[in-house]
Design a protein around this motif. Structure first.
Motif, PDB file in Angstrom:
ATOM      1  N   UNK A 119       1.042  -1.292   0.106  1.00  0.00           N
ATOM      2  CA  UNK A 119      -0.064   0.369   0.159  1.00  0.00           C
ATOM      3  C   UNK A 119       1.119   1.557   0.325  1.00  0.00           C
ATOM      4  N   UNK A 120       0.884   1.790  -1.105  1.00  0.00           N
ATOM      5  CA  UNK A 120       1.310   3.287  -0.714  1.00  0.00           C
ATOM      6  C   UNK A 120       0.873   4.642   0.377  1.00  0.00           C
ATOM      7  N   UNK A 121       2.679   5.012   1.021  1.00  0.00           N
ATOM      8  CA  UNK A 121       2.030   5.767   2.141  1.00  0.00           C
ATOM      9  C   UNK A 121       1.460   6.876   1.720  1.00  0.00           C
ATOM     10  N   UNK A 122       0.958   7.133   1.858  1.00  0.00           N
ATOM     11  CA  UNK A 122       0.376   9.133   2.222  1.00  0.00           C
ATOM     12  C   UNK A 122      -1.471   9.228   0.943  1.00  0.00           C
ATOM     13  N   UNK A 123      -1.666   7.853   1.419  1.00  0.00           N
ATOM     14  CA  UNK A 123      -3.007   8.248   0.215  1.00  0.00           C
ATOM     15  C   UNK A 123      -4.313   8.927   0.774  1.00  0.00           C
ATOM     16  N   UNK A 124      -4.891   9.890   0.128  1.00  0.00           N
ATOM     17  CA  UNK A 124      -6.300  10.289   0.713  1.00  0.00           C
ATOM     18  C   UNK A 124      -7.259   9.837   1.116  1.00  0.00           C
ATOM     19  N   UNK A 125      -8.262  10.718   1.865  1.00  0.00           N
ATOM     20  CA  UNK A 125      -9.286   8.908   1.715  1.00  0.00           C
ATOM     21  C   UNK A 125      -9.556   8.547   0.489  1.00  0.00           C
ATOM     22  N   UNK A 126     -10.135   9.701  -0.728  1.00  0.00           N
ATOM     23  CA  UNK A 126     -10.779   8.969  -2.020  1.00  0.00           C
ATOM     24  C   UNK A 126      -9.664   8.293  -2.620  1.00  0.00           C
ATOM     25  N   UNK A 127      -8.347   8.791  -2.574  1.00  0.00           N
ATOM     26  CA  UNK A 127      -7.922   6.966  -2.629  1.00  0.00           C
ATOM     27  C   UNK A 127      -7.260   6.167  -2.316  1.00  0.00           C
ATOM     28  N   UNK A 128      -7.494   6.210  -0.754  1.00  0.00           N
ATOM     29  CA  UNK A 128      -7.891   4.963   0.139  1.00  0.00           C
ATOM     30  C   UNK A 128      -8.781   4.120  -0.213  1.00  0.00           C
ATOM     31  N   UNK A 129     -10.267   4.858  -0.168  1.00  0.00           N
ATOM     32  CA  UNK A 129     -11.048   4.310  -0.360  1.00  0.00           C
ATOM     33  C   UNK A 129     -11.180   3.467  -2.060  1.00  0.00           C
ATOM     34  N   UNK A 130     -10.946   4.478  -3.427  1.00  0.00           N
ATOM     35  CA  UNK A 130     -10.281   3.064  -3.864  1.00  0.00           C
ATOM     36  C   UNK A 130      -9.326   2.300  -4.247  1.00  0.00           C
ATOM     37  N   UNK A 131      -8.504   2.509  -3.855  1.00  0.00           N
ATOM     38  CA  UNK A 131      -7.288   0.726  -3.154  1.00  0.00           C
ATOM     39  C   UNK A 131      -8.659   0.093  -2.611  1.00  0.00           C
ATOM     40  N   UNK A 132      -9.861   0.037  -1.537  1.00  0.00           N
ATOM     41  CA  UNK A 132      -9.479  -0.695  -0.807  1.00  0.00           C
ATOM     42  C   UNK A 132     -11.033  -1.263  -1.438  1.00  0.00           C
ATOM     43  N   UNK A 133     -11.372  -0.723  -2.294  1.00  0.00           N
ATOM     44  CA  UNK A 133     -12.546  -1.089  -3.657  1.00  0.00           C
ATOM     45  C   UNK A 133     -11.835  -2.647  -4.512  1.00  0.00           C
ATOM     46  N   UNK A 134     -10.595  -1.323  -4.587  1.00  0.00           N
ATOM     47  CA  UNK A 134      -9.888  -2.288  -6.042  1.00  0.00           C
ATOM     48  C   UNK A 134      -9.318  -3.749  -5.125  1.00  0.00           C
ATOM     49  N   UNK A 135      -8.870  -3.756  -4.020  1.00  0.00           N
ATOM     50  CA  UNK A 135      -8.210  -4.822  -2.986  1.00  0.00           C
ATOM     51  C   UNK A 135     -10.018  -5.831  -2.603  1.00  0.00           C
ATOM     52  N   UNK A 136     -10.600  -5.471  -2.285  1.00  0.00           N
ATOM     53  CA  UNK A 136     -11.581  -6.197  -1.899  1.00  0.00           C
ATOM     54  C   UNK A 136     -12.572  -6.785  -2.939  1.00  0.00           C
ATOM     55  N   UNK A 137     -12.541  -6.602  -3.988  1.00  0.00           N
ATOM     56  CA  UNK A 137     -12.810  -7.421  -5.638  1.00  0.00           C
ATOM     57  C   UNK A 137     -11.207  -8.410  -5.479  1.00  0.00           C
ATOM     58  N   UNK A 138     -10.187  -7.638  -5.698  1.00  0.00           N
ATOM     59  CA  UNK A 138      -8.508  -9.232  -5.603  1.00  0.00           C
ATOM     60  C   UNK A 138      -9.452 -10.026  -4.397  1.00  0.00           C
ATOM     61  N   UNK A 139      -9.629  -9.470  -3.225  1.00  0.00           N
ATOM     62  CA  UNK A 139      -9.581 -11.138  -2.638  1.00  0.00           C
ATOM     63  C   UNK A 139     -10.623 -11.360  -2.143  1.00  0.00           C
ATOM     64  N   UNK A 140     -11.579 -10.717  -3.173  1.00  0.00           N
ATOM     65  CA  UNK A 140     -12.861 -12.235  -2.720  1.00  0.00           C
ATOM     66  C   UNK A 140     -13.390 -11.267  -1.778  1.00  0.00           C
ATOM     67  N   UNK A 141     -13.190  -9.724  -1.147  1.00  0.00           N
ATOM     68  CA  UNK A 141     -14.338 -10.332   0.130  1.00  0.00           C
ATOM     69  C   UNK A 141     -15.404  -8.678  -0.256  1.00  0.00           C
ATOM     70  N   UNK A 142     -15.150  -7.925  -1.255  1.00  0.00           N
ATOM     71  CA  UNK A 142     -16.666  -7.209  -1.475  1.00  0.00           C
ATOM     72  C   UNK A 142     -17.400  -8.247  -2.015  1.00  0.00           C
ATOM     73  N   UNK A 143     -17.630  -9.072  -1.636  1.00  0.00           N
ATOM     74  CA  UNK A 143     -18.411 -10.365  -2.090  1.00  0.00           C
ATOM     75  C   UNK A 143     -19.862  -9.408  -1.392  1.00  0.00           C
TER      76      UNK A 143
END
Length: 64
Positions: free
Chosen positions: A40-64
């Motif tokens: 995870x890159x350092x210094x993410x903004x709230x918006x960037x973190x939210x987008x990255x969370x969505x991306x990783x949830x999809x990748x890990x299957x947690x977003x279902x």
């Protein structure tokens, strides 16, 4: 009578989106990144973190 909507606002449109990511976002990102074997890159903004969370949830299957 209008129907209520459950529209989710795009993180790019958040008024606080440019603020630093919250502790909860960073913690969850680290959990997801560990499961996805990603960094995870350092210094993410709230918006960037939210987008990255969505991306990783999809990748890990947690977003279902």
């Amino acid at each position: 009578m209008s129907e209520p909507t459950n529209a989710i606002k795009d993180p790019a449109d958040w008024t606080t989106g440019e603020e630093p990511a919250t502790g909860a976002q960073e913690s969850y990102l680290n959990t997801l990144a560990s499961e996805a074997h990603e960094e995870v890159p350092d210094g993410l903004t709230k918006a960037e973190a939210s987008v990255k969370i969505d991306e990783l949830q999809e990748k890990t299957g947690r977003g279902r």
